[in-house]
Scaffold this active site. Sequence first.
Site, mmCIF file in Angstrom:
data_model
loop_
_atom_site.group_PDB
_atom_site.id
_atom_site.type_symbol
_atom_site.label_atom_id
_atom_site.label_comp_id
_atom_site.label_asym_id
_atom_site.label_seq_id
_atom_site.Cartn_x
_atom_site.Cartn_y
_atom_site.Cartn_z
ATOM 1 N N GLU A 32 0.841 -1.189 0.000
ATOM 2 C CA GLU A 32 0.000 0.000 0.000
ATOM 3 C C GLU A 32 0.881 1.246 0.000
ATOM 4 O O GLU A 32 1.813 1.362 0.794
ATOM 5 C CB GLU A 32 -0.914 -0.007 1.221
ATOM 6 C CG GLU A 32 -1.599 1.306 1.555
ATOM 7 C CD GLU A 32 -2.420 1.884 0.406
ATOM 8 O OE1 GLU A 32 -2.468 3.119 0.290
ATOM 9 O OE2 GLU A 32 -3.008 1.102 -0.373
ATOM 10 N N GLN A 33 0.572 2.192 -0.903
ATOM 11 C CA GLN A 33 1.448 3.345 -1.063
ATOM 12 C C GLN A 33 1.361 4.360 0.078
ATOM 13 O O GLN A 33 2.320 5.085 0.326
ATOM 14 C CB GLN A 33 1.171 4.038 -2.388
ATOM 15 C CG GLN A 33 -0.199 4.691 -2.502
ATOM 16 C CD GLN A 33 -0.365 5.416 -3.822
ATOM 17 O OE1 GLN A 33 0.609 5.750 -4.495
ATOM 18 N NE2 GLN A 33 -1.610 5.658 -4.204
ATOM 19 N N TYR A 194 -27.570 9.346 4.742
ATOM 20 C CA TYR A 194 -27.908 8.310 5.716
ATOM 21 C C TYR A 194 -26.918 8.409 6.866
ATOM 22 O O TYR A 194 -25.788 8.884 6.702
ATOM 23 C CB TYR A 194 -27.871 6.902 5.092
ATOM 24 C CG TYR A 194 -26.627 6.600 4.289
ATOM 25 C CD1 TYR A 194 -25.488 6.093 4.896
ATOM 26 C CD2 TYR A 194 -26.602 6.825 2.912
ATOM 27 C CE1 TYR A 194 -24.348 5.810 4.157
ATOM 28 C CE2 TYR A 194 -25.470 6.551 2.173
ATOM 29 C CZ TYR A 194 -24.343 6.043 2.793
ATOM 30 O OH TYR A 194 -23.216 5.776 2.061
ATOM 31 N N ASP A 272 -12.021 -1.515 -8.394
ATOM 32 C CA ASP A 272 -12.051 -0.383 -9.315
ATOM 33 C C ASP A 272 -10.979 -0.470 -10.388
ATOM 34 O O ASP A 272 -11.127 0.117 -11.465
ATOM 35 C CB ASP A 272 -11.881 0.932 -8.551
ATOM 36 C CG ASP A 272 -13.159 1.407 -7.893
ATOM 37 O OD1 ASP A 272 -14.222 0.828 -8.184
ATOM 38 O OD2 ASP A 272 -13.100 2.350 -7.088
#
Length: 373
Positions: A32-33, A194, A272
């Site tokens: 993870e960067q 919400y 994604d």
Amino acid sequence: MTLKIAIVGGGIGGLAAAAFLNQAGLSATVYEQTSELREIGAGLVVAPNMARLLRRLGVLDPLLKTAVRLETGWEFRRWQDGADLLDAINRAVPDDAVRLGKRCLRVEPADGPEGAGPVLLTFADGEVVEADLVIGADGIHSLIRAALTETQTPPAYSGSCAFRALVPAEDAPAFARDPAQVLWLGPGRHLVHYPVRAGELINLVAFAPAGGYTTESWTATATVAEFLAEFEGWDPRLTALIEAAGVPGRWALLDRQPLRRWSRGPVTLLGDAAHPMFPFYGQGAAQAIEDAAALARCLSEELARERADPAAALRRYEAARIPRTSRLQQVSHARGRLNHLPDGADQRDRDLAFAATDALEANAWIYAYDPAE
């Protein structure tokens, strides 16, 4: 057969992949960067298809301690009237499986038409990691996708942008604190709100014309005045909710066509990076988690064979997932047009249809899905 698996990206999809692989007895390292694991955004709705998989990981109960159980799945209103998940999934990932501050600069797939042998990942700090299998979970601007796809079709300008903000519950109008997912519809715009985090905050997501705005980034911001200007003339209760927001996020919605392939040799995509979709069905995170569960299942089944071929597992994974995620990309795109109808006969027909439809029943193909079946 033992595989050295590298996952590029430590968001919801990347951590879910590590968690499901760990549950299947396969170890993986997440690169993870950023310097810490954190959600970029505000809140999301845990739909039934996501909740089912979180329960399978054993992390749903911790999440429920801060989640808000919605008594009304959808409440529709006309425009004139009316990060806890990341932490939960991380509980299912071994402590030594996540490496932070690791920004990937280059991936070099193995040579050959289908790829054979190790893959090299080069990081900004100079380290080069050799892996037998690479999972690109590095988001909408995926470096791994760029390395896999020889010809990249540039994203199309959709003409819409999104605003996102969190409002402290004590500052929000009373109607916004109700345990409901409320959708306000109007010409060219819509807004959803919400409660989240045990009711302490109200999550606010809105969509409006982008004008000339083209920045596609979860970290880009706007001002409350800019946000408010897009909903001038709407119900005063709604504009009061916007006025109570902190610094809003803002990003352009760029349109991407579904990919025909996600994998090449021992490298594949997830979340994604594989299938960015408009957020109008709230399925982005759920689909990433579904990907993770399906990928772990395909790999574990393949590695149980006497002559295992991990690349074959990746081909089965994408064959199982692409039809579903492509359909969701398409219906999410169409839902944006439906939500933004101008006032008139079509809008009235839409409102009557919404009022007469059970949202869970109408979208059973989304919510009843289980990648294990």
